[in-house]
Design a protein around this motif. Structure first.
Motif, PDB file in Angstrom:
ATOM      1  N   TRP A 259       0.851  -1.200   0.000  1.00 12.37           N
ATOM      2  CA  TRP A 259       0.000   0.000   0.000  1.00 12.37           C
ATOM      3  C   TRP A 259       0.873   1.232   0.000  1.00 12.37           C
ATOM      4  CZ3 TRP A 259      -2.950  -2.194   4.791  1.00 12.37           C
ATOM      5  CH2 TRP A 259      -3.812  -3.215   4.365  1.00 12.37           C
ATOM      6  N   THR A 260       0.630   2.132  -0.947  1.00  6.87           N
ATOM      7  CA  THR A 260       1.454   3.342  -0.978  1.00  6.87           C
ATOM      8  C   THR A 260       0.675   4.551  -0.461  1.00  6.87           C
ATOM      9  OG1 THR A 260       0.793   3.892  -3.223  1.00  6.87           O
ATOM     10  CG2 THR A 260       2.739   2.488  -2.980  1.00  6.87           C
ATOM     11  N   ARG A 276      -8.803  -1.839  -0.088  1.00  8.37           N
ATOM     12  CA  ARG A 276      -7.752  -1.935  -1.124  1.00  8.37           C
ATOM     13  C   ARG A 276      -7.914  -3.209  -1.957  1.00  8.37           C
ATOM     14  NH1 ARG A 276      -5.636   2.838  -2.366  1.00  8.37           N
ATOM     15  NH2 ARG A 276      -7.647   3.427  -1.579  1.00  8.37           N
ATOM     16  N   TRP A 342      -7.213   6.642  -5.258  1.00  7.87           N
ATOM     17  CA  TRP A 342      -6.436   5.600  -5.934  1.00  7.87           C
ATOM     18  C   TRP A 342      -5.242   6.171  -6.679  1.00  7.87           C
ATOM     19  CZ3 TRP A 342      -5.921   0.812  -4.996  1.00  7.87           C
ATOM     20  CH2 TRP A 342      -6.990   0.039  -4.536  1.00  7.87           C
ATOM     21  N   ASP A 346      -0.993   1.949  -8.271  1.00 16.80           N
ATOM     22  CA  ASP A 346      -1.465   0.940  -7.302  1.00 16.80           C
ATOM     23  C   ASP A 346      -2.653   0.178  -7.887  1.00 16.80           C
ATOM     24  OD1 ASP A 346       0.347   1.998  -5.575  1.00 16.80           O
ATOM     25  OD2 ASP A 346      -1.064   2.369  -3.942  1.00 16.80           O
ATOM     26  N   ARG A 349      -1.635  -2.216 -10.572  1.00 22.08           N
ATOM     27  CA  ARG A 349      -0.906  -3.379 -10.046  1.00 22.08           C
ATOM     28  C   ARG A 349      -1.883  -4.353  -9.364  1.00 22.08           C
ATOM     29  NH1 ARG A 349       0.892  -3.145  -5.208  1.00 22.08           N
ATOM     30  NH2 ARG A 349       1.003  -0.888  -5.251  1.00 22.08           N
ATOM     31  N   ARG A 378      -2.903  10.379  -9.274  1.00 20.80           N
ATOM     32  CA  ARG A 378      -4.030   9.684  -8.637  1.00 20.80           C
ATOM     33  C   ARG A 378      -5.362  10.387  -8.842  1.00 20.80           C
ATOM     34  NH1 ARG A 378      -4.957  11.495  -2.475  1.00 20.80           N
ATOM     35  NH2 ARG A 378      -4.273  13.613  -2.709  1.00 20.80           N
TER      36      ARG A 378
END
Ligand SMILES: C[S@@+](CC[C@H](N)C(=O)[O-])C[C@H]1O[C@@H](n2cnc3c(N)ncnc32)[C@H](O)[C@@H]1O
Ligand code: SF4
Length: 398
Positions: A259-260, A276, A342, A346, A349, A378
């Protein structure tokens, strides 16, 4: 990103389907407790955990309900010793939901000593009249008393559940609850607007026009919630969830799960995993699981659940295999409940889809009406958009 078959699932939810009494608004699967059925449930749950254990190495565990704190010391001891035998102890985050009417120091200490490190207590309101109206089994005094017991037992990660837009609740009454609740200095607050769930007494009262639904007041209450929680030093990391950020070192879970998005140190990582799009096993009647793209749901019938497990098989009522696009749409919708939104990389992926392609027109619609914001990295909902996150989420479902 689906967990490969050889890699165990790191998230476990356990549903405890009993309550001391049913609240007037609640549609969670639970029933008023009866001693024999609870004992039978405990044995069946242990059987289900035995079946799941080979595919589990829990990083987060969440016992929800219903009311997990309704289980007595002996029933808890049985579950805990089975979890020890099955190698299910030692998760980084372990939450147990409690109702103020069923908290005791002995029970709290047993849970703490066994590795439970987070308690979520349902309080809903600190106004005595509203508690009665909601059919809550506890008084406001009991909420404060149980809070002290949990602190005395050594818990330093406590969540308070509150509800707003309760019929009869004025803005002043809501403000008073927020002032008293934040004074307790909890590490976390979850607060949802009342949902009129079908077939609940509150729903029928609303239908019979005994209840006013005032959308403007609900909006004002939500604004009040965000302002109060923020002033009390809590960081909003989901529409209805606020956590303290003590800048402690992040757990390995964050890096393991890739998780970023920024998270306050006391965010509930178990719930973040849902938002997520992560996999999780669910045990207990009515529990859902989402494992490597397959969603299953257990029977919402405790006797039937027990019967199936007594015969040595999981009590699964339904199985659904979502298409990759449908799965990505759900993941988009859940993730947008977080103000961090988001990051495109991420999302790609995790789901294999690019938010900017499949949902390009939806992103445009949300940015043009002021509900969303996009930059090169994002997409996220604005403060106004978060208030209407459920409506925004609908756009992403495929
Ligand atoms: C399973 S309950 C929490 C623990 C415990 N059963 C209790 O109520 O004390 C989960 C939370 O969901 C929220 N909730 C349940 N039904 C709701 C509804 N109809 N509308 C809004 N929030 C609701 C409440 O805040 C509740 O505390
Ligand atoms: S809100 Fe909590 S205590 Fe009330 S009926 Fe639902 S699960 Fe039980």
């Amino acid at each position: 990103m689906l967990e490969p078959p050889g890699k165990p699932i790191t998230s476990l939810y356990v549903h405890v389907p009993f309550c001391a009494q049913k609240c007037s608004y609640c549609a969670f699967f639970s029933e008023a407790s009866s001693g024999d059925l609870i004992n039978r449930y405990v044995s069946a749950l242990i059987r289900e955990l035995e079946l799941l254990a080979p595919d589990l190495r829990p990083g987060t565990v969440f016992f929800g309900g219903g009311t997990p704190s309704i289980l007595n010391l002996r029933q808890w001891e049985e579950i805990l010793s089975a979890m020890q035998r099955l190698n299910l102890l030692g998760s980084a985050e372990w939450t147990v939901e409690c109702n103020p009417a069923t908290v005791s120091l002995d029970k709290a200490k047993l849970l703490k000593d066994s590795g439970v490190n987070r308690i979520s207590m349902g309080v809903q309101s600190l106004n005595e009249d509203l508690l009665n109206r909601l059919g809550r089994v506890h008084s406001r005094e009991m909420a404060f008393k149980s809070w002290d017991i949990l602190r005395r037992a050594g818990f330093n990660n406590l969540n308070l559940d509150l509800m707003f837009a309760i019929p009869g609740q004025t803005l002043d009454v809501w403000r008073d609850t927020l002032i008293e609740a934040t004074a307790l200095q909890s590490e976390h607050i979850s607060s949802y607007e009342v949902i009129y769930e079908e077939d609940t007494p509150l729903f029928h009262q609303m239908k019979a026009v005994q209840v006013d639904v005032n959308e403007d007041l609900a909006c004002a209450m939500y604004e009040e919630l965000v302002d109060h929680a923020t002033r009390a030093g809590l960081v909003q990391y989901e529409v209805a969830n606020f956590a303290r950020d003590r800048s402690e070192a992040p757990t390995d879970l964050l890096t393991d799960r890739g998780w970023t998005v920024p998270l306050p140190s006391h965010a509930c990582l178990h719930n973040v995993n849902y938002w997520r799009g992560g996999s999780f096993h669910g045990a207990g009647p009515s529990a859902t699981s989402y494992v490597r793209g397959v969603r299953t749901k257990n029977w919402s019938n405790t006797a039937l659940y027990c019967e199936q497990l007594e015969q040595g098989r999981r009590a699964i009522e339904s199985t659904e295999i979502l298409s990759p696009l449908a799965r990505a749409g759900e993941t988009a919708a859940f993730g947008l409940r977080m103000p961090a939104g988001w990051p495109f990389e991420d999302f790609l992926r995790i789901t294999g889809h690019d938010l900017r392609d499949e949902w390009a027109s939806d992103l445009r619609e949300l940015t043009s009406n002021g509900w969303g914001h996009i930059d090169e990295r994002r997409f996220h909902l604005t403060r106004r958009g978060l208030r209407f996150a459920d409506a925004a989420a609908q756009l992403f479902l495929r």
